[in-house]
Design an enzyme around this catalytic site. Structure first.
Site, PDB file in Angstrom:
ATOM      1  N   ARG A 296       0.828  -1.213   0.000  1.00 38.95           N
ATOM      2  CA  ARG A 296       0.000   0.000   0.000  1.00 38.95           C
ATOM      3  C   ARG A 296       0.857   1.256   0.000  1.00 38.95           C
ATOM      4  O   ARG A 296       0.532   2.235  -0.668  1.00 38.95           O
ATOM      5  CB  ARG A 296      -0.959  -0.029   1.194  1.00 38.95           C
ATOM      6  CG  ARG A 296      -2.131  -0.957   0.964  1.00 38.95           C
ATOM      7  CD  ARG A 296      -2.997  -1.169   2.174  1.00 38.95           C
ATOM      8  NE  ARG A 296      -4.167  -1.971   1.807  1.00 38.95           N
ATOM      9  CZ  ARG A 296      -5.051  -2.469   2.663  1.00 38.95           C
ATOM     10  NH1 ARG A 296      -4.893  -2.236   3.963  1.00 38.95           N
ATOM     11  NH2 ARG A 296      -6.068  -3.170   2.244  1.00 38.95           N
ATOM     12  N   TYR A 440      -6.212  -1.124  -6.846  1.00 42.02           N
ATOM     13  CA  TYR A 440      -5.631  -2.341  -6.248  1.00 42.02           C
ATOM     14  C   TYR A 440      -4.994  -2.089  -4.897  1.00 42.02           C
ATOM     15  O   TYR A 440      -4.838  -0.965  -4.464  1.00 42.02           O
ATOM     16  CB  TYR A 440      -4.702  -3.067  -7.205  1.00 42.02           C
ATOM     17  CG  TYR A 440      -3.481  -2.379  -7.783  1.00 42.02           C
ATOM     18  CD1 TYR A 440      -2.933  -1.229  -7.249  1.00 42.02           C
ATOM     19  CD2 TYR A 440      -2.856  -2.944  -8.903  1.00 42.02           C
ATOM     20  CE1 TYR A 440      -1.798  -0.655  -7.797  1.00 42.02           C
ATOM     21  CE2 TYR A 440      -1.728  -2.372  -9.461  1.00 42.02           C
ATOM     22  CZ  TYR A 440      -1.207  -1.228  -8.903  1.00 42.02           C
ATOM     23  OH  TYR A 440      -0.076  -0.663  -9.453  1.00 42.02           O
ATOM     24  N   GLU A 441      -4.675  -3.191  -4.224  1.00 42.28           N
ATOM     25  CA  GLU A 441      -4.205  -3.188  -2.827  1.00 42.28           C
ATOM     26  C   GLU A 441      -5.235  -2.561  -1.885  1.00 42.28           C
ATOM     27  O   GLU A 441      -4.899  -1.917  -0.899  1.00 42.28           O
ATOM     28  CB  GLU A 441      -2.855  -2.468  -2.691  1.00 42.28           C
ATOM     29  CG  GLU A 441      -1.748  -3.018  -3.554  1.00 42.28           C
ATOM     30  CD  GLU A 441      -1.551  -4.515  -3.390  1.00 42.28           C
ATOM     31  OE1 GLU A 441      -1.963  -5.075  -2.355  1.00 42.28           O
ATOM     32  OE2 GLU A 441      -0.999  -5.140  -4.312  1.00 42.28           O
ATOM     33  N   GLY A 442      -6.495  -2.773  -2.196  1.00 46.52           N
ATOM     34  CA  GLY A 442      -7.580  -2.196  -1.422  1.00 46.52           C
ATOM     35  C   GLY A 442      -8.028  -0.903  -2.055  1.00 46.52           C
ATOM     36  O   GLY A 442      -7.313   0.101  -2.000  1.00 46.52           O
TER      37      GLY A 442
END
Length: 597
Positions: A296, A440-442
């Site tokens: 993140r 992406y990555e949340g």
């Protein structure tokens, strides 16, 4: 052809002068990064970014990756040699432990050059980026044997790594995960299932690919409490570290994507592939979050990186493109028109881009420094404070910098007008590549929920109160300094709005959770405004001190004062709008029945 020049001078100013990194010489690796070494590493990283990685950015976009009938994937031309140079320079293991072949230099330095590399070629840098996340997970949760077996080859870049979370029916809600792991009785597991959106899942740049895969052991509890993490290599590796036969891992297809064409985003199939548990049984989510938190911060860095590259190209075009006359009279009367950089609306765009990029760089490097303190300090109190701030800032860095990075890419494209919409100048690639970082990555909505739903209340609100104190103390310490007043007044107003929003959430979110959900995105961006403003306060304070002492680069320092003031006058006032939206609650947002849409 787009241009790119690494902002070494600005990075040095932040690390050396604003963060005063040499005061951390007691931390492992910092003493090895003397000012001369720091400058040399940034300089070499800039050369690699500008001369090797950047020329391949458009190649990767136009050519993309190719999947063949046997399931293998080839990357765009030139990527192999560039990756080889990256690994040969020791960049993969810059901040990794020496015992596994790394250089143990600060994560701060790794982040600084990481910006250059991602600005130059985001898609290519995702291959080592995923590997570094996998390295972090194995370092934290692997056994000594696993570390010795997997890390040296990954740190030298001979093997790469991935993270495998998402399934066709299961994105953020990992409790729905179906991939299964069956014990074999000899310490390994048979892993079966399908994963999608797997960045760097299959390619031909490394001898092996070490997949970290979430799966559920047979009989494990339902939901997230029953998920485990496994090391599943593309090729089996014996105890001596020799690569052997193919494992039951294959690339089913490549995703057709809007951007990052040079990265192989794969559908991965696992058919009783040999895997090894990493971390505790049913403790996979905790282990994966080590990797995800690292990723993140890396994605936040991607937002900054694309924003910087797009800004540089917009500036170059604005200086060259002739169109209309300045409102205050011709600036270049010998020409038929003035360059568009004379027009206030173009300046609004360029100043906004620059103000966000420069404070975003400072925020990212300050956050990386917290990571170094949290992981390298011998002082337990210092570690706790830094770890609190790192956890608090991770969703802010990821969510805000990627949203702003996309906004900047679009703004830069707008400077080009119609020439930004066609492919000739390469601006659409920045927009298309930047878009994924928000997802992406949340996805960024999840980052906002993480900030409001988890991070604010963590340890009784210890982290957020520490941040408020840092910003508040800075404003108070400089309250009587007339030169700082144009900056501290705006920052204090933003902090007051942020504190008011926090109080509103405390009073209104517990009884009505939709209030927290409705407020979360505005709250994340309000937090980001204040965090970026705090960075501007620190940068301006340093610039004023250096100017008064006759030190530093006078032109750059004077420019800092102007850009910082622009931030406070034109960007920080957005805090009031965020507070107003937060305070309006969730009634109208949730007022319509689902079938009314």
């Amino acid at each position: 052809m787009p241009i790119y020049q690494a902002p070494v001078r600005d990075t040095l100013f932040v690390i050396r002068d604003v963060l005063n990194y040499q005061r951390y010489d007691n931390l492992a690796g910092f003493a090895d990064a003397s000012p001369d070494i720091l400058e040399a590493i940034l300089g070499e990283g800039a050369k690699l970014a500008e001369n090797v990685l950047h020329p391949l950015n458009r190649v990767g976009d136009e050519e993309g990756c190719k999947r063949h009938d046997d399931g293998s994937v080839t990357v765009p031309k030139g990527f192999h040699e560039a990756y080889k140079q990256y690994c040969g320079g020791g960049w993969m293991g810059l901040s990794s432990p020496e015992e596994f072949g790394g250089q143990n230099l600060p994560y701060l330095l790794h982040s600084a050059v990481g910006e250059y590399f991602s600005s130059a070629n985001m898609a290519l840098m995702m291959y080592p980026g995923l590997t570094q996340g996998a390295i972090a997970a194995i370092l934290t949760h692997g056994t000594d044997e696993q570390k010795q077996k997997w890390l040296p080859r990954m740190i030298e870049g001979t093997w790469t790594g991935t993270m495998n979370l998402t399934e066709p029916h299961c994105g953020t809600d990992l409790g729905l995960l179906r991939s299964k792991a069956v014990p074999t009785g000899n310490g390994s597991y048979k892993i079966s299932g399908q994963k999608i959106f797997i960045s760097a899942g299959e390619h031909d740049m490394s001898e092996n690919i070490v997949h970290l895969v979430l799966a559920r052991i047979e009989g494990a509890p339902e939901g997230v409490k029953g998920i485990s993490l496994f090391i599943v290599p593309k090729y089996k590796v014996d105890d001596a570290g020799t690569v052997g036969e193919a494992n039951g891992v294959s690339c089913g297809s490549l995703e057709e994507k809007m951007g990052i064409h040079g990265n192989s985003t794969c559908v991965m199939n696992y058919d009783e592939a040999e895997g090894f548990l990493i971390g505790a049984e049913n403790g996979g989510l905790k282990a994966m979050f080590t990797m995800m938190n690292e990723a993140r911060l890396g994605v936040g860095l991607q937002g900054l990186s694309i924003g910087e590259a797009a800004y540089q190209n917009a500036v170059a075009y604005a200086r060259e493109r002739l169109q209309g006359r300045s409102l205050t009279g011709a600036k270049e009367p010998e020409k038929k028109a003035d360059p568009i950089i004379v027009h206030p609306d173009i300046r609004r765009k360029l100043m906004t881009m620059r103000a966000i990029n420069e404070s975003g760089r400072a925020l990212l490097l300050w956050t990386a420094l917290q990571s170094d303190i949290a992981h390298r300090s011998d002082d337990e109190n210092a570690r706790q404070i830094a770890d609190d701030l790192l956890a608090l800032m991770t969703p802010v860095v990821k969510g805000v910098l990627t949203d702003k990075g996309f906004d900047i890419a679009v703004m830069a494209q707008q400077v080009f007008g119609g020439h930004g919409y066609i492919e000739e100048h390469g601006m659409s690639q920045f927009v298309r590549d930047a878009r994924i970082a928000m997802i992406y990555e949340g996805a960024n909505g999840i980052q906002a929920l993480d900030l409001v739903g988890r991070k604010l209340a963590l340890n009784g609100g210890r982290a957020v109160q520490a941040f408020f104190k840092k910003v508040g103390d800075f404003c108070e310490e400089n309250r009587s300094d007339e030169n700082m007043a144009p900056y501290t007044k705006g920052l204090k107003k933003g902090l007051n709005d942020l504190q008011a929003a926090t109080m509103w959430l405390m009073q209104n979110a517990m009884q009505k959770p939709d209030n927290a959900g409705a407020a979360s995105y505005d709250y994340m961006h309000l937090f980001g405004l204040v965090a970026l403003g705090y960075m501007w306060g620190r940068m301006v304070k340093t610039a004023q001190a250096q100017l008064a002492a006759g030190e530093g680069d006078k032109d750059m320092l004077e420019q800092k004062l102007v850009v910082g003031r622009f931030y406070m006058e034109r960007i920080m006032p957005e805090s009031a709008a965020h507070l107003a939206r937060i305070s309006s609650g969730s009634d109208t947002m949730m007022g319509l029945a689902a079938e009314a849409f």
